[in-house]
Scaffold this motif. Structure first.
Motif, PDB file in Angstrom:
ATOM      1  N   THR A 109      -7.640  -9.327  -1.121  1.00  0.00           N
ATOM      2  CA  THR A 109      -6.802  -7.543  -1.564  1.00  0.00           C
ATOM      3  C   THR A 109      -5.302  -7.576  -0.301  1.00  0.00           C
ATOM      4  N   SER A 154     -10.285   0.904   2.595  1.00  0.00           N
ATOM      5  CA  SER A 154     -11.532   1.363   2.241  1.00  0.00           C
ATOM      6  C   SER A 154     -12.770  -0.221   2.574  1.00  0.00           C
ATOM      7  N   TRP A 175       1.335  -0.551  -7.721  1.00  0.00           N
ATOM      8  CA  TRP A 175      -0.100  -0.948  -7.690  1.00  0.00           C
ATOM      9  C   TRP A 175      -0.834  -1.066  -6.144  1.00  0.00           C
ATOM     10  N   ARG A 176       0.926  -0.753  -5.409  1.00  0.00           N
ATOM     11  CA  ARG A 176       0.467  -1.207  -4.109  1.00  0.00           C
ATOM     12  C   ARG A 176      -0.045  -0.262  -3.342  1.00  0.00           C
ATOM     13  N   ARG A 177      -0.013   1.326  -4.248  1.00  0.00           N
ATOM     14  CA  ARG A 177      -0.618   1.939  -3.154  1.00  0.00           C
ATOM     15  C   ARG A 177      -2.189   2.007  -2.686  1.00  0.00           C
ATOM     16  N   SER A 178      -2.362   1.962  -4.301  1.00  0.00           N
ATOM     17  CA  SER A 178      -4.085   1.335  -4.799  1.00  0.00           C
ATOM     18  C   SER A 178      -4.880   0.275  -3.935  1.00  0.00           C
ATOM     19  N   LEU A 179      -3.788  -0.316  -3.870  1.00  0.00           N
ATOM     20  CA  LEU A 179      -4.251  -1.838  -3.306  1.00  0.00           C
ATOM     21  C   LEU A 179      -4.851  -1.294  -1.253  1.00  0.00           C
ATOM     22  N   GLU A 225      -5.671   1.515  -0.058  1.00  0.00           N
ATOM     23  CA  GLU A 225      -6.510   2.483  -0.079  1.00  0.00           C
ATOM     24  C   GLU A 225      -7.755   0.931  -0.587  1.00  0.00           C
ATOM     25  N   VAL A 226      -7.554   0.426  -1.519  1.00  0.00           N
ATOM     26  CA  VAL A 226      -9.081   0.050  -1.418  1.00  0.00           C
ATOM     27  C   VAL A 226      -8.933  -0.988  -0.482  1.00  0.00           C
ATOM     28  N   GLU A 227      -7.630  -1.833   0.973  1.00  0.00           N
ATOM     29  CA  GLU A 227      -7.916  -2.665   1.647  1.00  0.00           C
ATOM     30  C   GLU A 227      -8.738  -1.786   2.783  1.00  0.00           C
TER      31      GLU A 227
END
Length: 503
Positions: free
Chosen positions: A160, A183, A173-177, A179-181
């Protein structure tokens, strides 16, 4: 030679073994001799003689691992006198005498073993013993989960952070990435708490030596990625920082909380909000006062986090470390700086905060240090982290091998992978092989990281070796070129590899 010790379990009705650091059974009680028969007839017979390969590791690796680990209860398979394999609930604990260590293995309950099953231990405090056994099982489960969890999180965080480093600010995709980071970072905190919970001697164990620059860099990377281009970040890290000892998960939690406070000091409409982070060495010849902190004479490392935000009113400053006191609106509960204060104080350090309304705030974290220095890069940049060396990465987790190969190759390195110690040795002896650095996990089935390092040194190969693990620390830091705690980000991996190659 048998150790001159009192075993204490010679007359126990359940089998008990005393195993030395070389994996030899130096003492066995009567119940064990009856269970295993001729296999234990010779003095100092190897544990391997009664060990089942289904246990997931060879006997010597098992002994090496548990000599450095807490007491636990787990199921193990052994070869009994009748030649059949039987599973036993085995209590594992350390035994020390005159500087030497042994493992005590007590086979408390036999299962899946038919006639070889042994009776449970009887005692006047049967209830307490049962409760302790349940707790030990929980500790062992927590420890195993934290190890596997850390391995999985290492791949998530590293991939990530690599993608975030490549994604433009407006990438869809940056916002989703992000959120992944976030989490994954939260999950990493949980894994660290599990590891700390399962470490029974955590209160008395001396904290490991570490590089505070690396930890600061990670905290800033996570915060900078989360905030995007709105903030201006400045890092000024001491190139030759003193070595300090700290629990990484706890100090990371404290620094992250201070960084969050710095970010929250700016209103959403603020122009060009700036946050600066610096580290430096501090040597005091006499006791010194910094705001609310009284520092004794000695060496310290200092992390200073400053912002140009709204600042704190003078009347509020004396109360900022009080639990449930806050100058912020709900849902803030006023526990952040109280937590920071507790963590740093428990490390023997202190936190000083100065602030002026409308001009910003500066928080200085002091940790006791040793004057041995850690040399590190000042700030991770793509150019500074690139390399052309050949790196051998050894790990039994295929997803971590793929992750390391992806990141290192992307930054110019040549990467060779091996999923166990034996394959690593084969890669080193291939004709024309030129390995510049070895990165190995410490805990692997079969040949573990420690045994691999020993075999490499026995062959006279003078190659720098860097260790990784989610729990176990290298026994002798002088024998290795560095240590990287799982889970780690792509930047942390690249910084550590660069430092190990330059050391």
């Amino acid at each position: 030679m048998k150790p001159e010790v009192v075993f204490g379990l010679e007359n126990a009705t359940w089998p008990a073994l005393l195993v030395n650091m070389a994996g030899a059974v130096t003492l066995a009680n009567t119940a064990a001799k009856n269970l295993f028969g001729p296999a234990l007839a010779n003095p100092s017979v190897q544990l391997a003689a009664i060990w089942s390969p289904e246990n997931g590791s060879v006997a010597t690796e098992f002994v090496s691992f548990w000599l450095q680990s807490p007491t636990a209860v787990t199921n193990l398979k052994f070869k009994t006198a009748g030649g059949s394999m039987a599973t036993y609930t085995t209590a594992i604990c350390q035994f020390s005498n005159n500087g030497e260590k042994w493992l005590v293995l007590q086979l408390l309950t036999g299962i899946s073993g038919g006639s070889e099953a042994v009776p449970e231990a009887k005692s006047a405090t049967e209830g307490d013993a049962a409760l302790k056994q349940k707790l030990d099982c929980v500790l062992q489960l927590a420890r195993s989960v934290s190890l596997d969890f850390n391995n999985a999180l290492t791949g998530v965080l590293a991939h990530t952070s690599l993608l975030l480093g490549k994604a433009e600010a407006e990438h869809p995709w940056r916002r989703s990435l992000l959120e992944v980071e976030k989490s994954a970072a939260r999950a990493a905190e949980i894994a660290s708490e599990l590891a700390l919970f399962s470490r029974q001697e955590k209160e008395s164990r001396r904290a490991p030596a570490g590089n505070l620059n690396a930890l600061v860099g990670r905290c800033v990377d996570v915060m900078r990625n989360a905030q995007g281009p709105r903030f201006s970040w400045t890092q000024n890290l001491e190139r030759s920082l003193f070595e300090s000892r700290f629990e990484e998960a706890k100090v990371q939690q404290a620094l992250t909380k201070i960084l969050e406070n710095a970010v929250e000091a700016f209103p959403l409409a603020a122009n060009s909000p700036k946050v600066s982070v610096a580290t430096r060495n501090v040597e005091l010849t006499e006791a010194t006062q910094d705001r609310n902190v009284r520092l004794a004479a000695g060496a310290y490392v200092c992390v200073e986090i400053s912002d140009t935000g709204s600042g704190i009113e003078a009347e509020a400053l004396p109360r900022i470390f009080e639990p449930f006191f806050t100058t912020k609106k709900a849902p803030h509960r006023g526990l952040g700086l109280a937590l920071v204060y507790g963590i740093i104080s428990n490390h023997g350090g202190g936190v000083a905060i100065s602030s002026s309304p409308g001009k910003g705030t500066s928080a200085r974290v002091y940790l006791p240090a040793e004057k041995s220095r850690i040399h590190s890069a000042t700030g991770p940049t793509d150019t500074g982290l690139r390399g052309t060396a050949t790196v051998l990465v050894v790990d039994d987790e295929s997803l971590l091998l793929t992750m390391a190969e992806t990141i290192l190759s992307d930054f110019g390195y040549k990467v060779v992978t091996a999923n166990n110690g034996q394959k690593a040795l084969q890669a080193l002896t291939q004709p024309g092989a030129k390995i510049d650095l070895i990165v190995t996990d410490l805990v692997m089935p079969g040949m573990g990281g420690r045994e691999l390092i020993e075999r490499i040194r026995q062959q006279g190969l003078d190659i720098p070796i860097m260790c990784t693990s989610g729990y176990v620390l290298p026994e002798d830091k002088q024998a290795t070129a560095g240590y990287l705690q799982k889970p780690f980000t792509s930047t942390e991996l690249l910084v550590k590899v660069k430092a190990a190659l330059e050391s």
